[in-house]
Design a protein around this motif. Structure first.
Motif, PDB file in Angstrom:
ATOM      1  N   PRO A   1      -6.881  -4.504   5.590  1.00 50.15           N
ATOM      2  CA  PRO A   1      -5.726  -3.713   5.955  1.00 50.15           C
ATOM      3  C   PRO A   1      -4.864  -3.473   4.782  1.00 50.15           C
ATOM      4  CG  PRO A   1      -5.568  -6.172   6.705  1.00 50.15           C
ATOM      5  CD  PRO A   1      -7.010  -6.160   6.285  1.00 50.15           C
ATOM      6  N   VAL A   2      -4.274  -2.388   4.670  1.00 46.43           N
ATOM      7  CA  VAL A   2      -3.505  -1.994   3.504  1.00 46.43           C
ATOM      8  C   VAL A   2      -2.268  -0.996   4.291  1.00 46.43           C
ATOM      9  CG1 VAL A   2      -5.211  -2.086   1.883  1.00 46.43           C
ATOM     10  CG2 VAL A   2      -4.682   0.160   3.115  1.00 46.43           C
ATOM     11  N   HIS A   3      -1.030  -0.865   3.675  1.00 43.68           N
ATOM     12  CA  HIS A   3      -0.014   0.073   3.924  1.00 43.68           C
ATOM     13  C   HIS A   3       0.042   0.935   2.807  1.00 43.68           C
ATOM     14  CE1 HIS A   3       1.161  -2.185   7.571  1.00 43.68           C
ATOM     15  NE2 HIS A   3       1.470  -3.371   6.663  1.00 43.68           N
ATOM     16  N   TRP A   4      -0.044   2.155   3.104  1.00 43.71           N
ATOM     17  CA  TRP A   4       0.347   3.221   1.831  1.00 43.71           C
ATOM     18  C   TRP A   4       1.919   3.639   1.994  1.00 43.71           C
ATOM     19  CZ3 TRP A   4      -4.009   6.509  -0.345  1.00 43.71           C
ATOM     20  CH2 TRP A   4      -5.024   5.961  -0.722  1.00 43.71           C
ATOM     21  N   LEU A   5       2.755   3.645   0.952  1.00 47.51           N
ATOM     22  CA  LEU A   5       3.922   4.074   1.234  1.00 47.51           C
ATOM     23  C   LEU A   5       4.094   5.212   0.355  1.00 47.51           C
ATOM     24  CD1 LEU A   5       6.056   0.805   1.058  1.00 47.51           C
ATOM     25  CD2 LEU A   5       5.001   2.143   2.967  1.00 47.51           C
TER      26      LEU A   5
ATOM     27  N   PHE B   1      11.189   4.985   1.634  1.00 47.77           N
ATOM     28  CA  PHE B   1       9.587   5.341   1.454  1.00 47.77           C
ATOM     29  C   PHE B   1       9.225   5.630   3.049  1.00 47.77           C
ATOM     30  CE2 PHE B   1       9.767   2.905  -2.471  1.00 47.77           C
ATOM     31  CZ  PHE B   1       8.845   4.034  -3.315  1.00 47.77           C
ATOM     32  N   ARG B   2       8.120   6.417   3.103  1.00 39.56           N
ATOM     33  CA  ARG B   2       7.600   6.822   4.175  1.00 39.56           C
ATOM     34  C   ARG B   2       6.181   6.088   3.999  1.00 39.56           C
ATOM     35  NH1 ARG B   2       3.862  10.539   5.353  1.00 39.56           N
ATOM     36  NH2 ARG B   2       4.176  11.442   3.342  1.00 39.56           N
ATOM     37  N   SER B   3       5.864   5.230   5.454  1.00 38.92           N
ATOM     38  CA  SER B   3       4.596   4.589   5.432  1.00 38.92           C
ATOM     39  C   SER B   3       3.605   5.595   6.020  1.00 38.92           C
ATOM     40  CB  SER B   3       4.739   3.370   6.516  1.00 38.92           C
ATOM     41  OG  SER B   3       3.412   2.726   6.650  1.00 38.92           O
ATOM     42  N   GLY B   4       2.456   5.686   5.631  1.00 42.32           N
ATOM     43  CA  GLY B   4       1.611   6.854   5.703  1.00 42.32           C
ATOM     44  C   GLY B   4       0.057   6.597   5.750  1.00 42.32           C
ATOM     45  N   TYR B   5      -0.684   7.812   5.766  1.00 37.98           N
ATOM     46  CA  TYR B   5      -2.283   7.740   5.855  1.00 37.98           C
ATOM     47  C   TYR B   5      -2.754   7.050   4.644  1.00 37.98           C
ATOM     48  CZ  TYR B   5      -7.034   9.092   4.980  1.00 37.98           C
ATOM     49  OH  TYR B   5      -8.230   9.192   4.419  1.00 37.98           O
ATOM     50  N   HIS B   6      -3.759   6.185   4.970  1.00 40.64           N
ATOM     51  CA  HIS B   6      -4.528   5.563   3.891  1.00 40.64           C
ATOM     52  C   HIS B   6      -5.995   5.624   4.234  1.00 40.64           C
ATOM     53  CE1 HIS B   6      -5.146   1.831   6.093  1.00 40.64           C
ATOM     54  NE2 HIS B   6      -3.858   1.993   6.715  1.00 40.64           N
ATOM     55  N   PRO B   7      -6.931   5.564   3.389  1.00 42.37           N
ATOM     56  CA  PRO B   7      -8.468   5.560   3.666  1.00 42.37           C
ATOM     57  C   PRO B   7      -8.654   4.141   4.058  1.00 42.37           C
ATOM     58  CG  PRO B   7      -8.079   6.210   1.414  1.00 42.37           C
ATOM     59  CD  PRO B   7      -6.703   5.968   1.832  1.00 42.37           C
ATOM     60  N   GLU B   8      -9.737   3.842   4.877  1.00 44.00           N
ATOM     61  CA  GLU B   8     -10.120   2.617   5.122  1.00 44.00           C
ATOM     62  C   GLU B   8     -11.083   2.037   4.112  1.00 44.00           C
ATOM     63  OE1 GLU B   8     -10.931  -0.686   7.003  1.00 44.00           O
ATOM     64  OE2 GLU B   8     -10.098   0.836   8.128  1.00 44.00           O
ATOM     65  N   PHE B   9     -10.671   0.712   3.764  1.00 48.76           N
ATOM     66  CA  PHE B   9     -11.237  -0.039   2.869  1.00 48.76           C
ATOM     67  C   PHE B   9     -12.061  -1.236   3.001  1.00 48.76           C
ATOM     68  CE2 PHE B   9      -7.638   2.124   0.778  1.00 48.76           C
ATOM     69  CZ  PHE B   9      -8.119   2.604  -0.417  1.00 48.76           C
ATOM     70  N   GLY B  10     -11.918  -1.641   4.486  1.00 46.81           N
ATOM     71  CA  GLY B  10     -12.544  -2.976   4.989  1.00 46.81           C
ATOM     72  C   GLY B  10     -11.651  -3.921   5.149  1.00 46.81           C
TER      73      GLY B  10
ATOM     74  N   HIS C   1       1.925 -12.259   0.785  1.00 52.93           N
ATOM     75  CA  HIS C   1       1.879 -13.281   1.793  1.00 52.93           C
ATOM     76  C   HIS C   1       2.227 -12.452   3.172  1.00 52.93           C
ATOM     77  CE1 HIS C   1       5.987 -13.947   0.703  1.00 52.93           C
ATOM     78  NE2 HIS C   1       6.031 -14.294   1.898  1.00 52.93           N
ATOM     79  N   ASP C   2       3.137 -11.384   3.133  1.00 50.52           N
ATOM     80  CA  ASP C   2       3.843 -10.593   4.171  1.00 50.52           C
ATOM     81  C   ASP C   2       3.639  -9.082   4.094  1.00 50.52           C
ATOM     82  OD1 ASP C   2       4.923 -10.048   6.775  1.00 50.52           O
ATOM     83  OD2 ASP C   2       6.445 -11.445   6.503  1.00 50.52           O
ATOM     84  N   PRO C   3       2.569  -8.449   4.451  1.00 49.44           N
ATOM     85  CA  PRO C   3       2.468  -7.138   3.921  1.00 49.44           C
ATOM     86  C   PRO C   3       3.305  -6.277   4.975  1.00 49.44           C
ATOM     87  CG  PRO C   3       0.273  -7.855   4.081  1.00 49.44           C
ATOM     88  CD  PRO C   3       1.207  -9.067   4.833  1.00 49.44           C
ATOM     89  N   ASP C   4       3.511  -6.616   6.304  1.00 51.00           N
ATOM     90  CA  ASP C   4       4.594  -5.944   7.185  1.00 51.00           C
ATOM     91  C   ASP C   4       5.894  -6.044   6.679  1.00 51.00           C
ATOM     92  OD1 ASP C   4       2.129  -5.194   8.498  1.00 51.00           O
ATOM     93  OD2 ASP C   4       2.607  -6.568  10.260  1.00 51.00           O
TER      94      ASP C   4
ATOM     95  N   ASP D   1       1.585   9.286  -2.397  1.00 52.67           N
ATOM     96  CA  ASP D   1       1.422   7.785  -2.064  1.00 52.67           C
ATOM     97  C   ASP D   1       1.530   7.096  -3.565  1.00 52.67           C
ATOM     98  OD1 ASP D   1      -1.766   6.530  -3.064  1.00 52.67           O
ATOM     99  OD2 ASP D   1      -1.454   8.800  -2.420  1.00 52.67           O
ATOM    100  N   VAL D   2       2.457   6.241  -3.650  1.00 51.61           N
ATOM    101  CA  VAL D   2       3.014   5.528  -4.742  1.00 51.61           C
ATOM    102  C   VAL D   2       2.962   3.855  -4.840  1.00 51.61           C
ATOM    103  CG1 VAL D   2       4.293   7.515  -5.603  1.00 51.61           C
ATOM    104  CG2 VAL D   2       5.398   5.895  -4.340  1.00 51.61           C
ATOM    105  N   VAL D   3       3.210   3.142  -3.438  1.00 53.24           N
ATOM    106  CA  VAL D   3       3.280   1.781  -3.346  1.00 53.24           C
ATOM    107  C   VAL D   3       2.078   1.505  -2.341  1.00 53.24           C
ATOM    108  CG1 VAL D   3       4.413  -0.113  -2.708  1.00 53.24           C
ATOM    109  CG2 VAL D   3       5.468   1.513  -3.807  1.00 53.24           C
ATOM    110  N   HIS D   4       1.222   0.797  -2.661  1.00 54.26           N
ATOM    111  CA  HIS D   4       0.087   0.334  -1.842  1.00 54.26           C
ATOM    112  C   HIS D   4       0.490  -1.112  -1.792  1.00 54.26           C
ATOM    113  CE1 HIS D   4      -3.146   3.604  -3.448  1.00 54.26           C
ATOM    114  NE2 HIS D   4      -1.699   4.009  -2.852  1.00 54.26           N
ATOM    115  N   ILE D   5       0.198  -1.704  -0.376  1.00 56.38           N
ATOM    116  CA  ILE D   5       0.291  -3.044  -0.021  1.00 56.38           C
ATOM    117  C   ILE D   5      -0.718  -3.607   0.818  1.00 56.38           C
ATOM    118  CG2 ILE D   5       2.201  -4.562   1.188  1.00 56.38           C
ATOM    119  CD1 ILE D   5       4.254  -2.082   1.075  1.00 56.38           C
ATOM    120  N   GLY D   6      -1.116  -4.689   0.465  1.00 57.18           N
ATOM    121  CA  GLY D   6      -2.162  -5.608   0.959  1.00 57.18           C
ATOM    122  C   GLY D   6      -1.723  -6.921   0.955  1.00 57.18           C
ATOM    123  N   LYS D   7      -2.561  -7.518   1.912  1.00 57.99           N
ATOM    124  CA  LYS D   7      -2.499  -8.998   2.056  1.00 57.99           C
ATOM    125  C   LYS D   7      -3.229  -9.982   0.903  1.00 57.99           C
ATOM    126  CE  LYS D   7      -2.372 -12.866   5.310  1.00 57.99           C
ATOM    127  NZ  LYS D   7      -0.943 -13.180   4.763  1.00 57.99           N
TER     128      LYS D   7
END
Length: 169
Positions: A40-44, A29-38, A14-17, A50-56
């Motif tokens: 919002p996501v964060h890749w750590l 972890f370091r937040s970094g590049y991710h491809p566009e999926f259409g 419920h709270d990606p940020d 990249d080992v942790v992906h986060i989405g709403k």
């Protein structure tokens, strides 16, 4: 050919940020590049991986369709709706080094954790719960490193050892 290593996990929340910030601030972890999926996501990242992906959770119908698998049943909620303690993941574990740095950072940030010596193994573990989503996090260190650092486990293969140490640091 067998499994080689864990590639990544996806946390729908419920709270990606806040989830991103907790993993970066407390675990390094370091937040970094991710491809566009259409959506919002964060890749750590750990290093270049990249080992942790986060989405709403439940962000959009497009995201739900993208994340769907062929065996998913219509009408079932596979996203866990971002509910804390959803049970979709019991815990995630990371192999680590630098136990003193982790203990100092977690303590400085007020993260409650306990220390365990895994049953007759060479692992020394820190366990905590990430507060945004209720996900349990396990950090594994070599037992040798923990001994060099003077760490004493609150739990061992024989049970509670709290007389030797406190569970919250």
């Amino acid at each position: 050919m067998g499994l080689k290593f864990m590639e990544h996990i996806l946390i729908l929340t419920h709270d990606p940020d806040a989830t991103r910030d907790w993993f970066c601030t407390n675990l390094g972890f370091r937040s970094g590049y991710h491809p566009e999926f259409g959506f919002p996501v964060h890749w750590l990242y750990i290093g270049e991986q990249d080992v942790v992906h986060i989405g709403k959770a439940r962000h959009s119908a497009h995201q739900d369709t993208y994340l769907r698998t062929p065996s998913d049943k219509d009408g079932e909620d596979y996203s866990a709706a971002g509910a804390p303690g959803s049970g979709r993941i019991d815990h995630v574990c990371f192999n680590c080094e630098g136990i003193d740095e982790f203990v100092e950072r977690l303590t400085r940030n007020g993260v409650v954790f306990n220390e365990r010596k895994a049953h007759n193994s060479d692992l020394y573990q820190l366990f905590m719960r990430e507060p945004i989503n209720g996900i349990k996090v396990e950090l594994n260190f070599s037992a040798e490193e923990a001994v060099r650092a003077g760490r004493v486990a609150s739990w061992t293969s024989t049970g509670d050892n709290s007389a030797a140490t406190t569970e919250t640091r």
